[in-house]
Design a protein around this motif. Structure first.
Motif, mmCIF file in Angstrom:
data_model
loop_
_atom_site.group_PDB
_atom_site.id
_atom_site.type_symbol
_atom_site.label_atom_id
_atom_site.label_comp_id
_atom_site.label_asym_id
_atom_site.label_seq_id
_atom_site.Cartn_x
_atom_site.Cartn_y
_atom_site.Cartn_z
ATOM 1 N N LEU A 101 -13.328 36.869 106.587
ATOM 2 C CA LEU A 101 -13.089 35.849 107.602
ATOM 3 C C LEU A 101 -12.794 36.504 108.948
ATOM 4 O O LEU A 101 -12.013 37.464 109.027
ATOM 5 C CB LEU A 101 -11.913 34.958 107.199
ATOM 6 N N TYR A 102 -13.401 35.960 110.001
ATOM 7 C CA TYR A 102 -13.213 36.479 111.360
ATOM 8 C C TYR A 102 -12.919 35.289 112.274
ATOM 9 O O TYR A 102 -13.669 34.316 112.291
ATOM 10 C CB TYR A 102 -14.469 37.198 111.855
ATOM 11 N N TYR A 103 -11.823 35.378 113.027
ATOM 12 C CA TYR A 103 -11.437 34.290 113.917
ATOM 13 C C TYR A 103 -11.381 34.813 115.347
ATOM 14 O O TYR A 103 -10.615 35.731 115.658
ATOM 15 C CB TYR A 103 -10.068 33.732 113.519
ATOM 16 N N PHE A 104 -12.188 34.223 116.222
ATOM 17 C CA PHE A 104 -12.158 34.547 117.645
ATOM 18 C C PHE A 104 -11.405 33.427 118.365
ATOM 19 O O PHE A 104 -11.766 32.260 118.253
ATOM 20 C CB PHE A 104 -13.573 34.663 118.205
ATOM 21 N N THR A 105 -10.369 33.773 119.082
ATOM 22 C CA THR A 105 -9.603 32.752 119.780
ATOM 23 C C THR A 105 -10.399 32.219 120.966
ATOM 24 O O THR A 105 -11.129 32.953 121.638
ATOM 25 C CB THR A 105 -8.261 33.315 120.274
ATOM 26 N N GLY A 106 -10.238 30.916 121.204
ATOM 27 C CA GLY A 106 -10.893 30.279 122.344
ATOM 28 C C GLY A 106 -9.891 29.881 123.392
ATOM 29 O O GLY A 106 -8.718 30.288 123.350
ATOM 30 N N ASN A 107 -10.300 29.052 124.331
ATOM 31 C CA ASN A 107 -9.386 28.622 125.384
ATOM 32 C C ASN A 107 -8.440 27.524 124.907
ATOM 33 O O ASN A 107 -7.411 27.274 125.537
ATOM 34 C CB ASN A 107 -10.166 28.157 126.625
ATOM 35 N N HIS A 108 -8.739 26.873 123.773
ATOM 36 C CA HIS A 108 -7.840 25.867 123.224
ATOM 37 C C HIS A 108 -6.927 26.429 122.134
ATOM 38 O O HIS A 108 -5.953 25.794 121.766
ATOM 39 C CB HIS A 108 -8.642 24.688 122.648
ATOM 40 N N ASP A 109 -7.296 27.561 121.581
ATOM 41 C CA ASP A 109 -6.482 28.149 120.506
ATOM 42 C C ASP A 109 -6.181 29.627 120.773
ATOM 43 O O ASP A 109 -6.136 30.444 119.872
ATOM 44 C CB ASP A 109 -7.153 27.966 119.136
ATOM 45 N N MET A 110 -5.960 29.933 122.046
ATOM 46 C CA MET A 110 -5.718 31.328 122.423
ATOM 47 C C MET A 110 -4.390 31.857 121.893
ATOM 48 O O MET A 110 -4.171 33.060 121.849
ATOM 49 C CB MET A 110 -5.768 31.491 123.950
ATOM 50 N N TRP A 111 -3.510 30.931 121.472
ATOM 51 C CA TRP A 111 -2.180 31.352 121.028
ATOM 52 C C TRP A 111 -2.107 31.543 119.519
ATOM 53 O O TRP A 111 -1.062 31.359 118.909
ATOM 54 C CB TRP A 111 -1.125 30.372 121.516
ATOM 55 N N VAL A 112 -3.240 31.900 118.913
ATOM 56 C CA VAL A 112 -3.223 32.329 117.514
ATOM 57 C C VAL A 112 -2.504 33.677 117.442
ATOM 58 O O VAL A 112 -2.813 34.594 118.211
ATOM 59 C CB VAL A 112 -4.662 32.459 116.961
ATOM 60 N N ARG A 113 -1.567 33.803 116.509
ATOM 61 C CA ARG A 113 -0.830 35.062 116.358
ATOM 62 C C ARG A 113 -1.167 35.692 115.003
ATOM 63 O O ARG A 113 -2.241 36.253 114.838
ATOM 64 C CB ARG A 113 0.665 34.823 116.525
ATOM 65 N N ASP A 114 -0.267 35.595 114.035
ATOM 66 C CA ASP A 114 -0.488 36.287 112.763
ATOM 67 C C ASP A 114 -0.625 35.355 111.566
ATOM 68 O O ASP A 114 -0.757 35.807 110.441
ATOM 69 C CB ASP A 114 0.640 37.287 112.508
ATOM 70 N N TYR A 115 -0.597 34.028 111.796
ATOM 71 C CA TYR A 115 -0.656 33.087 110.675
ATOM 72 C C TYR A 115 -1.952 33.244 109.879
ATOM 73 O O TYR A 115 -1.931 33.275 108.646
ATOM 74 C CB TYR A 115 -0.540 31.654 111.204
ATOM 75 N N PHE A 116 -3.081 33.360 110.558
ATOM 76 C CA PHE A 116 -4.371 33.465 109.873
ATOM 77 C C PHE A 116 -4.510 34.801 109.147
ATOM 78 O O PHE A 116 -5.066 34.862 108.056
ATOM 79 C CB PHE A 116 -5.520 33.284 110.866
ATOM 80 N N THR A 117 -3.985 35.842 109.743
ATOM 81 C CA THR A 117 -4.049 37.153 109.111
ATOM 82 C C THR A 117 -3.186 37.194 107.856
ATOM 83 O O THR A 117 -3.625 37.665 106.800
ATOM 84 C CB THR A 117 -3.589 38.242 110.097
ATOM 85 N N GLU A 118 -1.974 36.681 107.960
ATOM 86 C CA GLU A 118 -1.058 36.734 106.819
ATOM 87 C C GLU A 118 -1.438 35.755 105.714
ATOM 88 O O GLU A 118 -1.226 36.035 104.534
ATOM 89 C CB GLU A 118 0.369 36.456 107.305
ATOM 90 N N SER A 119 -1.995 34.604 106.073
ATOM 91 C CA SER A 119 -2.278 33.560 105.082
ATOM 92 C C SER A 119 -3.646 33.706 104.435
ATOM 93 O O SER A 119 -3.811 33.397 103.248
ATOM 94 C CB SER A 119 -2.172 32.171 105.738
ATOM 95 N N PHE A 120 -4.655 34.176 105.216
ATOM 96 C CA PHE A 120 -6.030 34.180 104.711
ATOM 97 C C PHE A 120 -6.710 35.540 104.859
ATOM 98 O O PHE A 120 -7.920 35.641 104.675
ATOM 99 C CB PHE A 120 -6.867 33.127 105.446
ATOM 100 N N ASN A 121 -5.929 36.565 105.214
ATOM 101 C CA ASN A 121 -6.505 37.897 105.426
ATOM 102 C C ASN A 121 -7.642 37.844 106.439
ATOM 103 O O ASN A 121 -8.682 38.497 106.286
ATOM 104 C CB ASN A 121 -7.011 38.479 104.098
ATOM 105 N N CYS A 122 -7.432 37.050 107.471
ATOM 106 C CA CYS A 122 -8.457 36.805 108.484
ATOM 107 C C CYS A 122 -8.291 37.789 109.643
ATOM 108 O O CYS A 122 -7.194 37.986 110.153
ATOM 109 C CB CYS A 122 -8.319 35.371 108.987
ATOM 110 N N LYS A 123 -9.381 38.422 110.043
ATOM 111 C CA LYS A 123 -9.353 39.324 111.193
ATOM 112 C C LYS A 123 -9.435 38.492 112.470
ATOM 113 O O LYS A 123 -10.343 37.684 112.623
ATOM 114 C CB LYS A 123 -10.506 40.323 111.123
ATOM 115 N N VAL A 124 -8.480 38.674 113.371
ATOM 116 C CA VAL A 124 -8.406 37.876 114.595
ATOM 117 C C VAL A 124 -8.811 38.732 115.799
ATOM 118 O O VAL A 124 -8.340 39.866 115.953
ATOM 119 C CB VAL A 124 -6.984 37.313 114.795
ATOM 120 N N PHE A 125 -9.678 38.172 116.637
ATOM 121 C CA PHE A 125 -10.144 38.844 117.850
ATOM 122 C C PHE A 125 -9.810 37.962 119.048
ATOM 123 O O PHE A 125 -10.028 36.754 119.021
ATOM 124 C CB PHE A 125 -11.659 39.069 117.795
ATOM 125 N N HIS A 126 -9.316 38.597 120.113
ATOM 126 C CA HIS A 126 -8.943 37.865 121.318
ATOM 127 C C HIS A 126 -9.928 38.077 122.457
ATOM 128 O O HIS A 126 -9.713 37.579 123.566
ATOM 129 C CB HIS A 126 -7.534 38.266 121.759
#
Length: 268
Positions: free
Chosen positions: A91-116
């Protein structure tokens, strides 16, 4: 020295699904339920055949993580992400202008790689530049300044001091106001006038890229840049219900439109 995006790209193989701009929660959780159901159905019908899921930003109309609080709702969507992770889907999550405040929830819950910010990938042997796509290209100085202010660490801390009820009410007000101000012309593809296309041209002048894959514009699009490079936009799930696949053996990514009849959707 000029930055070389593909000096150290993320390399992966397999079948890939790209989604963006669902704006779940807009205008209300209940009214966005159908969109959430559609995304879940698409993911579930393809989950046995994909190895990678890219969420290219603005999946939520607003997202802000407090230390011990995350936005209410979307349990079924989160459960779908959890099940994908359990199946071994990356799973890969790229933050957008509406969800730029993604922190560590996706990484800790779903092992999702987050890119800003945008990121270079080599997918199935093809050089791909991937991101949400906001603020790229053109003279968007005011927008980039606003985005920098929102991303500035101390500003996040100050906003987190607001009670969640206040913080979410403020965000929903500005989101609704922004959407109401957008005319049909805003959602018309402007060819070489597109900021994302201008960014692609700038990057192509420095290094070769096979495919650019962005969201943000809400316009499903395949736009050839030259005989070796193509620009794609995933569109959205507010109006177009569009998505992109890039499977092993395919010559290039493919743009699709979701149908509630599973037999008409892309076979992976």
């Amino acid at each position: 020295m000029k930055k070389q995006h593909f000096a150290n790209p993320v390399t992966l193989e397999g079948n890939v699904l790209f989604l963006s701009d669902a704006h779940l929660g807009a205008p209300t959780l209940q009214e966005s339920k159908q969109r959430e159901d559609s995304i879940i159905q698409l993911i579930e019908t393809t989950s046995d055949n994909i190895q990678h899921l890219f969420l290219l930003g603005d999946i939520f109309d607003f997202w802000f993580e407090y230390k011990h609080v995350v936005p209410k709702g979307h349990f079924r969507f989160f459960n779908t992400l959890y099940n994908l992770n359990q199946k071994g889907v990356n799973l890969y999550y790229f933050t957008g202008n509406h969800d730029m405040w993604v922190r560590d929830y996706f990484t800790e819950s779903f092992n999702c790689k987050v890119f800003h910010q945008e990121q270079a990938f080599v997918i199935n042997g093809k050089r791909c530049m991937i991101g949400h796509g906001d603020g790229l290209g053109g003279k968007q100085y005011r927008y980039r300044l606003i985005k920098w202010i929102f991303n500035f660490g101390p500003d996040r801390v100050l906003y987190s001091m607001l009670h969640p009820r206040q913080a979410f009410a403020i965000a929903q007000h500005f989101s609704k106001t922004s959407r109401a101000s957008h005319s049909d012309e805003v959602f018309t593809f402007r060819n070489e006038g597109e900021h994302q296309v201008q960014y692609a041209r700038q990057l192509l002048a420095k290094e070769p890229v096979d495919y650019f894959i962005f969201g943000h514009r809400h316009i499903p699009m395949r736009y050839p840049l030259n005989e070796h490079s193509t620009f794609f936009n995933t569109g959205d799930w507010l109006k177009n219900f569009s998505y992109i696949t890039f499977c092993q053996g395919d010559q290039e990514p493919t743009l699709h439109y979701y149908s509630q009849e599973p037999s008409t959707n892309k076979e992976l």
